[in-house]
Design an enzyme around this catalytic site. Structure first.
Site: not given
Ligand SMILES: NC(=O)C1=CN([C@@H]2O[C@H](COP(=O)(O)OP(=O)(O)OC[C@H]3O[C@@H](n4cnc5c(N)ncnc54)[C@H](O)[C@@H]3O)[C@@H](O)[C@H]2O)C=CC1
Ligand SMILES: O=C([O-])CC(=O)C(=O)O
Length: 329
Positions: A160, A188
Site C-alpha cells: 500500500d 491492509h
Molecule cells: N498484504 C498484502 O499486501 C497482500 C496480501 N496478499 C495475500 O497473500 C496471500 C497469498 O497470495 P497468492 O500467493 O497470490 O495466493 P496463492 O493461492 O497463489 O498461493 C497461496 C499458497 O498458500 C498455500 N497454503 C494454503 N494453506 C497453507 C498452509 N496452511 N500452510 C502453507 N501453505 C498454505 C496454498 O497451497 C498456495 O500454494 C493471499 O491471502 C493474498 O490475499 C496478496 C497481495 C498483497
Molecule cells: O486484494 C487482494 O486480495 C490482494 C491484496 O491484498 C492486494 O493486492 O492488496
C-alpha cells in the site's frame, strides 16, 4: 569467511507470490548481498510437488548465496530455527464464504503456525504476515506465540505504501526517490488511510504541493485503498510480483534500517500510539535501525486524517472481537 546462513521460512511457497518471492530472496535482495540464506518452504501436502518444482528451478539458478532448500508440510519442521518467517500462504475467500468463515479458516492456519514459531523458531525470529486478512492473521499468530516478543509479529502494508508513493509521484511529477515520509495507517483493507500530510515531495510538504483535497479524498485515497481489487479485475488474479516486492522491501528495511529523515509503513502491534488500542496490529509510520523498528511519535493528526485513521482502526478492533469470539486468540 562465509557467514552462517540465515534461515528464511516461506509459507505458501508454491503459490503465485511465492514464485515471485523465492528467487529474489535467494539472490540476496531480502537480506543483502553478503548474507547467505537457507530457504525452508512450507506448503500443504497436495502442493508439495509444485514446491519441489520451484526448488528445482532455484537449484538451476545456482545462486551463490543460497545455502540450501528444505520443503515440508509440517509447520514444526519448516519453522525450526527460522530467523525470518514470511507467512504468505492463506485461505482465500471463495464463493459463499462470509468474513467469519474466512477468519475461522485462517485461524486454522495461523494459530498452529504461531505455535510452531513459538516452539521452534530462532530466538531472533522476525515475522511478516502477508496472507490476508494480514493484520488479523498476524494477531492470531502472535497470540499463539506467548514466548516470542510481540513486536516481532508484523503484517504487510508496504505494498500500500509503495502504491501510494507511485500515485503521488504521478500526480506531482516528482520521482519516487524524492518522496519521503508517506504513511499508511490502519488495516491492509479498503479502510486503510494513506496519509500525505507529513510527506515531502522534493523537499516540500506533499499536501501543500498537491493543494487539492478533492483529489486526495476522491482519487488518491480510494485508488490506493482499492488497488488490490483493481489488479484482480485487470489481471484476473491478485497482485503477486508487486506483493512479493513489498515483502522484500518490508524485511530489507526492518533488517537494514530506514534512510535518515525518512520512514516507512509497517503494521505492528500498537503500543497505544495515536489512540490505536494496544495490541491491535495496525499500520503506523515507523523508522528502523539495528534490526528494530520504532513507531514515529508526535505527528500532528489533523481533522481530515483523524476520522479516517479511526475508521480503519475500528475495523481492526471488530476483527479482533470476531477472532476472540471464535476462540482464535
Ligand atoms: N498484504 C498484502 O499486501 C497482500 C496480501 N496478499 C495475500 O497473500 C496471500 C497469498 O497470495 P497468492 O500467493 O497470490 O495466493 P496463492 O493461492 O497463489 O498461493 C497461496 C499458497 O498458500 C498455500 N497454503 C494454503 N494453506 C497453507 C498452509 N496452511 N500452510 C502453507 N501453505 C498454505 C496454498 O497451497 C498456495 O500454494 C493471499 O491471502 C493474498 O490475499 C496478496 C497481495 C498483497
Ligand atoms: O486484494 C487482494 O486480495 C490482494 C491484496 O491484498 C492486494 O493486492 O492488496
Amino acid at each position: 569467511m562465509p557467514r552462517t546462513p540465515v534461515n528464511v521460512t516461506v509459507t505458501g511457497a508454491a503459490g503465485q507470490i511465492g514464485y515471485a518471492l523465492l528467487f529474489r530472496i535467494a539472490s540476496g535482495h531480502l537480506l543483502g548481498p553478503d548474507t547467505p540464506v537457507r530457504l525452508r518452504l512450507l506448503e500443504i501436502t497436495p502442493a508439495l510437488g509444485a514446491a519441489e518444482g520451484t526448488a528445482m528451478e532455484l537449484d538451476d539458478c545456482a545462486f551463490p548465496l543460497l545455502a540450501g532448500i528444505d520443503i515440508s508440510d509440517s509447520p514444526d519442521v519448516a519453522f525450526d530455527g527460522a530467523n525470518v518467517a514470511l507467512l504468505v500462504g492463506a485461505r482465500p475467500r471463495t464463493k459463499g464464504m462470509e468474513r467469519g468463515d474466512l477468519l475461522e479458516a485462517n485461524g486454522g492456519i495461523f494459530k498452529p503456525q504461531g505455535k510452531a514459531i513459538n516452539d521452534h523458531a530462532a530466538d531472533d525470529v522476525k515475522v511478516l504476515v502477508v496472507g490476508n486478512p494480514a493484520n488479523t492473521n498476524a494477531l492470531i499468530a502472535r497470540s499463539a506465540a506467548p514466548d516470542v516478543p510481540a513486536e516481532r509479529f508484523t503484517a504487510m502494508t508496504r505494498l500500500d505504501h509503495n502504491r501510494a508513493l507511485s500515485q503521488l509521484s504521478k500526480k506531482t511529477g516528482v520521482p519516487v526517490a524524492e518522496i519521503r515520509r508517506l504513511t499508511i495507517w490502519g488495516n491492509h483493507s479498503a479502510t486503510q488511510y494513506p496519509d500525505i500530510f507529513h510527506a515531502e515531495v522534493a523537499g516540500k510538504n506533499a499536501a501543500e504541493a498537491v493543494a487539492d483535497e478533492t483529489w486526495l479524498a476522491e482519487d488518491f485515497i480510494p485508488t490506493v485503498a482499492k488497488r488490490g481489487a483493481a489488479i484482480i479485475e485487470a489481471r484476473g488474479a491478485s497482485s503477486a510480483a508487486s506483493a512479493a516486492n513489498a515483502a522484500i522491501d518490508h524485511v530489507h528495511t526492518w533488517v537494514n534500517g530506514t534512510p535518515e529523515g525518512d520512514w516507512t509503513s509497517m503494521a505492528v502491534p500498537s503500543d497505544g500510539s495515536y489512540g490505536v488500542p494496544e495490541g491491535l496490529i495496525s499500520s503506523f509510520p515507523v523508522t528502523t535501525a539495528g534490526g528494530e523498528y520504532r513507531i514515529v511519535q508526535d505527528l500532528a493528526v489533523n481533522a481530515f486524517s483523524r476520522p479516517r485513521i479511526d475508521a480503519s482502526v475500528a475495523e481492526l478492533a471488530d476483527e479482533r472481537e470476531a477472532v476472540r469470539a471464535l476462540g482464535l486468540i
